[in-house]
Design a protein around this motif. Structure first.
Motif, PDB file in Angstrom:
ATOM      1  N   MET A   1      19.251 -18.410   1.614  1.00  0.00           N
ATOM      2  CA  MET A   1      17.795 -18.253   1.484  1.00  0.00           C
ATOM      3  C   MET A   1      17.368 -18.708   0.086  1.00  0.00           C
ATOM      4  N   ASP A   2      16.983 -19.914   0.007  1.00  0.00           N
ATOM      5  CA  ASP A   2      16.533 -20.415  -1.288  1.00  0.00           C
ATOM      6  C   ASP A   2      15.025 -20.532  -1.224  1.00  0.00           C
ATOM      7  N   ILE A   3      14.362 -19.512  -1.730  1.00  0.00           N
ATOM      8  CA  ILE A   3      12.919 -19.443  -1.514  1.00  0.00           C
ATOM      9  C   ILE A   3      12.212 -19.322  -2.842  1.00  0.00           C
ATOM     10  N   ILE A   4      11.090 -19.990  -2.919  1.00  0.00           N
ATOM     11  CA  ILE A   4      10.259 -19.860  -4.113  1.00  0.00           C
ATOM     12  C   ILE A   4       8.988 -19.156  -3.705  1.00  0.00           C
ATOM     13  N   ILE A   5       8.702 -18.020  -4.341  1.00  0.00           N
ATOM     14  CA  ILE A   5       7.501 -17.268  -4.011  1.00  0.00           C
ATOM     15  C   ILE A   5       6.528 -17.392  -5.160  1.00  0.00           C
ATOM     16  N   LEU A   6       5.371 -17.913  -4.889  1.00  0.00           N
ATOM     17  CA  LEU A   6       4.317 -18.075  -5.901  1.00  0.00           C
ATOM     18  C   LEU A   6       4.864 -18.747  -7.161  1.00  0.00           C
ATOM     19  N   GLY A   7       5.590 -19.789  -6.964  1.00  0.00           N
ATOM     20  CA  GLY A   7       6.084 -20.535  -8.112  1.00  0.00           C
ATOM     21  C   GLY A   7       7.219 -19.878  -8.849  1.00  0.00           C
ATOM     22  N   GLN A   8       7.754 -18.760  -8.305  1.00  0.00           N
ATOM     23  CA  GLN A   8       8.877 -18.136  -8.984  1.00  0.00           C
ATOM     24  C   GLN A   8      10.125 -18.302  -8.146  1.00  0.00           C
ATOM     25  N   GLN A   9      11.199 -18.653  -8.824  1.00  0.00           N
ATOM     26  CA  GLN A   9      12.471 -18.745  -8.127  1.00  0.00           C
ATOM     27  C   GLN A   9      12.997 -17.326  -7.903  1.00  0.00           C
ATOM     28  N   LEU A  10      13.433 -17.037  -6.687  1.00  0.00           N
ATOM     29  CA  LEU A  10      14.014 -15.719  -6.433  1.00  0.00           C
ATOM     30  C   LEU A  10      15.299 -15.583  -7.221  1.00  0.00           C
ATOM     31  N   MET A  11      15.485 -14.409  -7.825  1.00  0.00           N
ATOM     32  CA  MET A  11      16.708 -14.198  -8.585  1.00  0.00           C
ATOM     33  C   MET A  11      17.774 -13.529  -7.736  1.00  0.00           C
ATOM     34  N   GLY A  12      17.384 -13.126  -6.545  1.00  0.00           N
ATOM     35  CA  GLY A  12      18.360 -12.506  -5.677  1.00  0.00           C
ATOM     36  C   GLY A  12      17.662 -11.697  -4.629  1.00  0.00           C
ATOM     37  N   TYR A  13      18.413 -11.214  -3.656  1.00  0.00           N
ATOM     38  CA  TYR A  13      17.798 -10.355  -2.662  1.00  0.00           C
ATOM     39  C   TYR A  13      18.810  -9.326  -2.186  1.00  0.00           C
ATOM     40  N   ILE A  14      18.285  -8.206  -1.701  1.00  0.00           N
ATOM     41  CA  ILE A  14      19.141  -7.146  -1.192  1.00  0.00           C
ATOM     42  C   ILE A  14      18.818  -6.986   0.276  1.00  0.00           C
ATOM     43  N   PRO A  15      19.656  -7.449   1.164  1.00  0.00           N
ATOM     44  CA  PRO A  15      19.323  -7.326   2.579  1.00  0.00           C
ATOM     45  C   PRO A  15      19.699  -5.949   3.124  1.00  0.00           C
ATOM     46  N   LEU A  16      18.748  -5.298   3.764  1.00  0.00           N
ATOM     47  CA  LEU A  16      19.042  -4.049   4.468  1.00  0.00           C
ATOM     48  C   LEU A  16      18.569  -4.251   5.901  1.00  0.00           C
ATOM     49  N   GLY A  17      19.306  -5.015   6.655  1.00  0.00           N
ATOM     50  CA  GLY A  17      18.869  -5.334   8.007  1.00  0.00           C
ATOM     51  C   GLY A  17      17.654  -6.245   7.957  1.00  0.00           C
ATOM     52  N   ASP A  18      16.616  -5.876   8.703  1.00  0.00           N
ATOM     53  CA  ASP A  18      15.428  -6.711   8.720  1.00  0.00           C
ATOM     54  C   ASP A  18      14.614  -6.584   7.455  1.00  0.00           C
ATOM     55  N   ILE A  19      14.860  -5.521   6.710  1.00  0.00           N
ATOM     56  CA  ILE A  19      14.107  -5.336   5.471  1.00  0.00           C
ATOM     57  C   ILE A  19      14.896  -5.964   4.345  1.00  0.00           C
ATOM     58  N   VAL A  20      14.295  -6.965   3.722  1.00  0.00           N
ATOM     59  CA  VAL A  20      14.984  -7.633   2.630  1.00  0.00           C
ATOM     60  C   VAL A  20      14.211  -7.369   1.358  1.00  0.00           C
ATOM     61  N   LEU A  21      14.874  -6.749   0.398  1.00  0.00           N
ATOM     62  CA  LEU A  21      14.234  -6.556  -0.898  1.00  0.00           C
ATOM     63  C   LEU A  21      14.482  -7.807  -1.716  1.00  0.00           C
ATOM     64  N   TYR A  22      13.443  -8.365  -2.290  1.00  0.00           N
ATOM     65  CA  TYR A  22      13.706  -9.562  -3.083  1.00  0.00           C
ATOM     66  C   TYR A  22      13.353  -9.365  -4.546  1.00  0.00           C
ATOM     67  N   LEU A  23      14.050 -10.092  -5.381  1.00  0.00           N
ATOM     68  CA  LEU A  23      13.911  -9.921  -6.816  1.00  0.00           C
ATOM     69  C   LEU A  23      13.421 -11.215  -7.443  1.00  0.00           C
ATOM     70  N   ALA A  24      12.123 -11.292  -7.662  1.00  0.00           N
ATOM     71  CA  ALA A  24      11.565 -12.397  -8.425  1.00  0.00           C
ATOM     72  C   ALA A  24      11.205 -11.823  -9.792  1.00  0.00           C
ATOM     73  N   PRO A  25      11.004 -12.661 -10.811  1.00  0.00           N
ATOM     74  CA  PRO A  25      10.790 -12.112 -12.160  1.00  0.00           C
ATOM     75  C   PRO A  25       9.690 -11.057 -12.231  1.00  0.00           C
ATOM     76  N   VAL A  26       8.535 -11.319 -11.601  1.00  0.00           N
ATOM     77  CA  VAL A  26       7.440 -10.356 -11.688  1.00  0.00           C
ATOM     78  C   VAL A  26       7.865  -9.027 -11.083  1.00  0.00           C
ATOM     79  N   ASN A  27       8.444  -9.101  -9.907  1.00  0.00           N
ATOM     80  CA  ASN A  27       8.834  -7.884  -9.218  1.00  0.00           C
ATOM     81  C   ASN A  27       9.864  -7.125 -10.015  1.00  0.00           C
ATOM     82  N   LEU A  28      10.776  -7.885 -10.579  1.00  0.00           N
ATOM     83  CA  LEU A  28      11.844  -7.261 -11.339  1.00  0.00           C
ATOM     84  C   LEU A  28      11.277  -6.566 -12.567  1.00  0.00           C
ATOM     85  N   PHE A  29      10.331  -7.228 -13.218  1.00  0.00           N
ATOM     86  CA  PHE A  29       9.723  -6.622 -14.412  1.00  0.00           C
ATOM     87  C   PHE A  29       9.021  -5.319 -14.041  1.00  0.00           C
ATOM     88  N   MET A  30       8.247  -5.362 -12.971  1.00  0.00           N
ATOM     89  CA  MET A  30       7.499  -4.159 -12.606  1.00  0.00           C
ATOM     90  C   MET A  30       8.453  -3.064 -12.145  1.00  0.00           C
TER      91      MET A  30
END
Lengths: 94, 225, 283, 161, 226, 107, 86
Positions: free
Chosen positions: B1-30
């Motif tokens: 899954m190489d995805i760019i969300i709002l111009g940010q490269q995802l730094m990683g994701y945590i899959p929990l079944g259908d729910i995938v937590l993703y880590l982009a810089p903004v999200n990670l900061f918050m």
């Protein structure tokens, strides 16, 4: 041939709607509880028509429970209101 | 899954079944700042409010008593964790649940106090929060109905329709009600008059961070191009 | 690393001097001589060598940590902004956390003035949050959230201030609300002494003031970068001077508003701005 | 201007907020009536036409999704099958009691599939398990709040007197 | 049974055709509730009306008509229940503080000699708890909890010792942890999915059932601190 | 690198104002000076503004050094205690500005 | 197939009728009456669940409605007892 339309589903639908109108139209809480039983009866009928007997069973068990809870509340609230009124009258007399 | 969300490269994701937590810089900061504040709350004691006494020249101290302190700290920590979770979740419905959790815990934090005015504000806020579950879940369900998915990573590729716009508007209003932002703020500001600053912080923190996050989500759902 | 340090220093010094300049301008408009331009910076530095005391009523580790937090987040903002040119959304997140810190610096001391400031901070957050709509409008126009990409978009299509003037105006209101003595500065209104800073003394106050200067620099920097485009440092300086001067003029001539009115004015601005911008965008 | 000022002031009374909020939300809901609404039929976890399974006398209706308990996974159409290794196994699982019930009657499908195993359990605990964490945490928090208030105030009157 | 009967690839046309009426119903129900709240001066009535608004939400979610939608109804339902519980308690606390604790001690009717109250509770409660245990999960928890609640509320015995209360609350907390462990096992050791399933199902069951039961204890109003 | 130079300018501005402030408090006791012009400050201002605006004219030193010095000098005047150094600054700006205009027009 | 439509539209009618009854029905100034009227809408929603075969949700909803009713009635009784003027 109109008799074809009289089956469990339509009868239950009619019951629920009568019950619903009854609950809204009758003002006294106890009358409402009676109409509520009618509504619940229709509802259970519909579930039976859908052939989910276990669901119907659960509904049938919870039906009296809600009725009893409603009854307790109504009895209690009438008591409270009577008492409040009395104390108010006493206050007026005093 | 190489995805760019709002111009940010995802730094990683945590899959929990259908729910995938993703880590982009903004999200990670918050996420990190929510956790930092939560830690701070967990180790702080509350302040003592000093008020002028009525009819005397003395000051009056308003303190948080021990029982109250314990429960409010517990709820504040839960709220902090919920906020942190809401920052990184990549699933719309999961997000709405986090927001609901934040809402109920916020009400709880202020419900433990004794001032009648504050309780009244808490109750009114609670009413708004309850009403807000209609647009919150309704909006999410509408987006689900129109796209067939509630994973933000998937929605990011689906062209916007009117129904998605409507759903996201509902979602936004729901979050606004649940976290108590403008112009539904009055109930909230009243709640801040009570002592217990570290716990009140989390109420404010959660609402602001969630607003930022919901803006991000709205931008993911509604693609202007 | 050196780059970060450099930018932080610049931000702090320029921010302080701009604050000083603003006070000077206000003073001149009000026919006072006013303090020297350097005064705000000196004040800040002065607090670092003053004795620090802590109120007995404060919420302890929290009361101190909150100042550190304020410094940290604005350093983070500098890293995101001038240094790496990252996501605009991140800067807004930092701004949101600034609001929280502001609010809690007030309430953590136990002073009634701080508390009032805290309540007002919550109020005003409610007004400033709609201004985040600027972000959405920028995204709709430029199609990106990345500052570097916004700069290159502007290099290709001309400054955004021409195409979305209302958004720029909204952002300006946001900047205005952060300026001291502004009509929207209800959290630091003189009726509540120094607002949230009332009970922070010595070193802590120094950190608070330092972060505030940095914050002011960053807000202006974001405004210039996002609406005018990538500039040379000299032009940044000129732009910041100009903006500070305008803010100074506004602050000198307007009274501070009552909290409700301040918020609703800002909300109304935001509403007009959002609707207007969307209409312009669609049109 | 003063009227606007008074209106703004009135918005700061907590009691008005829920009313105000509901008016705004109501207006937004009205917009929904003129929106073009349609269900996208490409959904996750689709289910058969209502009543189809029960009309075919399937003892596991309406949640039969195929599969053999502990052997063969049932049919599920999840978002990210690659993230749930045992996808479908929970769906096909039937507890021994459930197997017994399903052999006896054809009208107990709901109960069978809400005892451990079954499609809803698969969604609730496995593929969307995190939702359920939150859901029950919400319940727990509401309960904590309510009992705290109740124990410290609404119920504890006798000792205080 | 062919696979297409078991799980079709698309949502069935009936559900698609019912979507718009269902959504409109949801919107209308929500709208009526909202307008009533807007005109409502009374806080308690507003609280009751939020229940209606919540129903609007349930209809909106249900209208999608997939298994996923059903799984999403349950959280919505729980959230509604939870919030009503918390907020009604706050409302009561507020009013009692305002009035200064003048309430009666005994909440149940003093003269309650109905036949049902002596015979029915035990029977119904046992049925519900057994059925709830069979169902397990949220559904089972709610069913069994309803049974416990009904039983407690209709018993004459008064006074719940504080220890018992805390014990029950503690058990439900442990059940919650149990269930978190179950959730983790699903992803960390997928080969033990069956264990995880049982942990999850019964953890939630115990938790929800006891919570609902404790609501019944609150309902009895009597709390004896020993 | 560019930014380092600007940091240098800012620092020299800050230090200059600081020095100017301290010196002017030493030098003047009265709170106001209306209409009087301090020759010393005038010289500093003129030289400072000249160096800043016309640093290109001085070819044998790198421009950033001349500008730094210029900023230092002009800020000494600009940063004087309230009521002082205003007229001098204006004169300095005007002189330097005229030279700048002449330079740009002629060259 | 006809059955599905009958359930669905009965549900719709009940939900709307119930919510109208709750909002402006006769005597709804009394919170007890209002709380009773919400039951109609609840049955309506249950029927809509039944239409879509959301039977597990239906069972949960039936149980939850009972609990919600109890919570609401408790609040009503308690407030009446206190003599609260809201």
């Amino acid at each position: 041939m109109y008799l074809d339309f009289i089956n469990l589903t339509t009868v239950s639908a009619a019951l629920t709607i009568i019950g619903a109108v009854g609950i809204i139209a009758l003002a006294k809480p106890l009358d409402k509880v009676i109409m509520f039983a009618l509504l619940q009866g229709g509802f259970i009928g519909m579930i039976v028509a859908a052939k989910y007997l276990d669901v119907a069973m659960a509904a049938a068990i919870f039906d009296p429970i809600s009725t009893v809870i409603l009854l307790i509340a109504i009895i209690k609230i009438n008591e409270v209101r009577k008492k409040n009124q009395e104390s108010q009258e006493e206050g007026n007399l005093a | 899954m190489d995805i760019i969300i709002l111009g940010q490269q995802l730094m990683g994701y945590i899959p929990l079944g259908d729910i995938v937590l993703y880590l982009a810089p903004v999200n990670l900061f918050m996420f990190a700042s929510a956790l930092a504040f939560t830690t701070l709350i967990a180790i702080s004691r509350t302040e003592t409010q000093v008020e002028a006494g009525v009819g005397t020249l003395k000051d009056q101290e308003v303190k948080v008593d021990k029982d109250e302190f314990k429960i409010r700290r517990f709820l504040a920590i839960v709220c902090g964790l919920a906020t942190a979770g809401a920052m990184i979740t990549g699933d719309l419905f999961n997000f709405t649940l986090f927001v609901c959790l934040i809402g109920i815990v916020n009400i709880g934090i202020v419900a433990a106090v004794k001032q009648i005015d504050v309780l009244d504000a808490a109750f009114q806020y609670g009413l708004v929060a309850m009403i807000a579950i209609l647009p919150l879940f309704g909006g999410a369900a509408m987006i689900l109905a129109s796209t067939g998915t509630i994973s933000l990573l998937e929605i990011a590729h689906i062209p916007t329709t009117f129904m998605m716009i409507f759903g996201s508007l509902l979602l936004f209003l729901g979050v606004a009600g649940e976290t108590g932002v403008a112009p539904f703020y009055a109930t909230k500001a009243e709640m801040f008059r009570t002592p217990g600053s570290p716990f009140l912080l989390i109420i404010h923190l959660s609402s602001l961070l969630v607003i930022i996050r919901v803006i991000e989500i709205l931008l993911i759902i509604n693609k202007p191009f | 690393m050196a780059n970060i340090l450099l930018n932080v220093l610049i931000a702090f010094l320029v921010g302080s001097v701009l604050f000083g300049l603003q006070r000077k301008i206000m003073a001149r408009i009000q026919m006072r001589p006013g303090p020297p331009i350097i005064q705000h910076l000196l004040h800040t530095l002065k607090f670092f060598i003053k004795e620090s005391t802590f109120p007995k009523t404060a919420a302890m580790p929290f009361y101190i940590a909150i100042t550190a937090m304020l410094s940290v987040i604005w350093v983070a903002a500098i890293i995101v902004g001038p240094v790496t040119q990252g996501s605009l959304l991140l800067i807004f997140a930092i701004y949101a956390i600034h609001k929280i810190v502001e609010h809690n610096a007030g309430s953590s001391s136990g002073s009634p003035y701080g508390k009032l400031s805290c309540v007002r901070a919550v109020f005003s957050a409610a007004a400033e949050v709609p201004l985040f709509a600027v972000l959405i409008i920028i995204y709709f126009k430029a199609g990106t959230m990345n500052i570097a990409q916004i700069i290159s978009y502007q290099a290709a299509n001309g400054p955004l201030i021409y195409s979305i003037p209302l958004a720029a105006a909204m952002f300006f209101v946001l900047i205005l609300s952060k300026a001291p003595y502004s009509p929207f500065a209800i959290t630091k209104g003189k009726d509540i002494i120094s607002g949230y800073e009332t009970e922070h003394f010595g070193l802590l106050r120094g950190y608070l003031m330092m972060s505030e200067s940095t914050a002011w620099y960053m807000l202006l920097w974001v405004f210039l970068t996002v609406f005018i485009g990538g500039l040379s440092p000299l032009w940044y300086l000129v732009g910041m001077l100009a903006l500070s001067t305008i803010v100074g003029f506004i602050n000198a001539t307007t009274p501070i508003l009552n909290p409700n009115h301040s918020i609703m004015t800002q909300v109304s601005f935001a509403l007009i701005g959002i609707v207007g911008s969307l209409v312009l965008l669609l049109y | 201007m003063s009227r606007i000022g008074r209106f703004w002031n009135s918005l700061a009374t907590p009691k008005k907020i829920p009313r105000f909020y509901s008016v705004i939300l109501g207006v937004l809901l009205l917009v929904g009536f003129i929106m073009p609404l349609a269900l996208n039929d490409q959904q996750l976890y689709p289910r058969p036409t209502p009543q189809l399974q029960i009309d075919e006398n399937d003892p596991l209706a309406p949640y039969d999704r195929g599969g053999v308990p502990l052997k063969e996974p049932g049919i599920v159409k999840s978002q990210y099958p690659q993230f749930s290794e045992k996808s479908g196994m929970v769906t096909s699982y039937l507890s021994p009691i459930a197997i017994g019930v399903s052999n006896t009657t054809i009208y107990y499908g709901t109960s069978i599939y809400s005892s451990p195993g079954g499609l809803i359990d698969e969604i609730l605990y496995y593929s969307r398990g995190f939702d359920t964490i939150l859901e029950s945490t919400i319940l727990m928090m509401a309960f904590v709040v309510a009992t705290w208030v109740a124990l410290h105030f609404t119920m504890k009157r006798r000792e205080e007197e | 049974m062919s696979a297409s009967v078991l799980v079709p690839t698309v949502v069935s046309p009936i559900v698609v055709s019912l979507y718009v009426p269902a959504i409109f119903t949801g919107l209308i129900v929500g709208l009526i509730g909202l307008m009533a709240i807007a005109y409502q001066k009374d806080d308690l009535n507003a609280l009751i009306l939020t229940d209606i608004v919540g129903m609007g939400m349930l209809i909106l979610v249900a209208a999608v008509g997939t298994d996923l939608a059903e799984a999403l109804i349950l959280p919505g339902l729980v959230v509604e229940l939870a919030e009503i519980l918390a907020i009604s308690e706050i409302l009561m606390s507020r009013e009692m503080r305002k009035k200064g604790e003048t309430a009666e001690l005994i909440p149940l009717p003093t003269s309650m000699d109905m036949e049902v109250m002596t015979t029915a509770p035990t029977f119904l409660a046992i049925i519900l708890i057994v059925y709830g245990a069979f169902l397990s999960g949220f559904t089972g928890g709610a069913v069994a909890g309803g049974g416990i609640l009904f039983y407690i509320i209709s018993r004459r015995m008064r006074g719940v010792p504080s220890d018992t209360w805390e014990g029950i609350a503690g058990v439900s907390g442990i059940a919650w942890c149990l269930w978190l462990v179950g959730f983790l096992v699903f992803f960390v050791f997928p080969q033990y999915w069956l264990l995880a399933l049982f942990l999850a199902a019964f953890g939630v069951f115990i938790k929800v059932a006891f919570k609902a039961g404790l609501i019944g204890v609150i309902g009895r109003e009597e709390f004896n601190k020993k | 690198m560019n930014e380092t130079i600007y940091l240098l300018y800012i620092l020299s501005f800050v230090l200059g104002s600081l020095l100017g402030l301290v010196l002017s408090y030493r030098k003047y006791k009265a709170p106001y000076a209306i209409g009087k012009i301090d020759i010393m400050a005038l010289v500093l201002a003129v030289v400072g503004w000249f160096l800043v605006l016309n640093s290109i004219l001085i070819t044998f030193i790198p421009t950033y050094i001349t500008i730094t010095i210029g900023i230092f000098l002009l800020s000494m005047v600009l940063g004087m205690r309230p009521g002082y150094g205003r007229n001098e600054t204006f004169i300095g700006i005007i002189v330097a500005g005229i030279i700048w205009i002449i330079r740009t027009v002629i060259l | 197939m006809l059955n599905i439509y009958i359930w669905f539209y009965t549900g719709v009618v009940l939900a709307i009728l119930g919510s109208i009854g709750t909002a402006i029905g006769p005597g709804v100034k009394d919170p007890l009456v209002r709380a009773l009227n919400t039951e109609i809408a609840a049955v309506g929603v249950s029927l809509i669940f039944l239409t879509y075969n959301h039977t597990i949700a239906l069972v949960t909803y039936i149980a939850a409605t009972t609990i919600i009713t109890m919570i609401l009635l408790r609040a009503i009784v308690r407030l009446e007892e206190v003599g609260a003027e809201l």
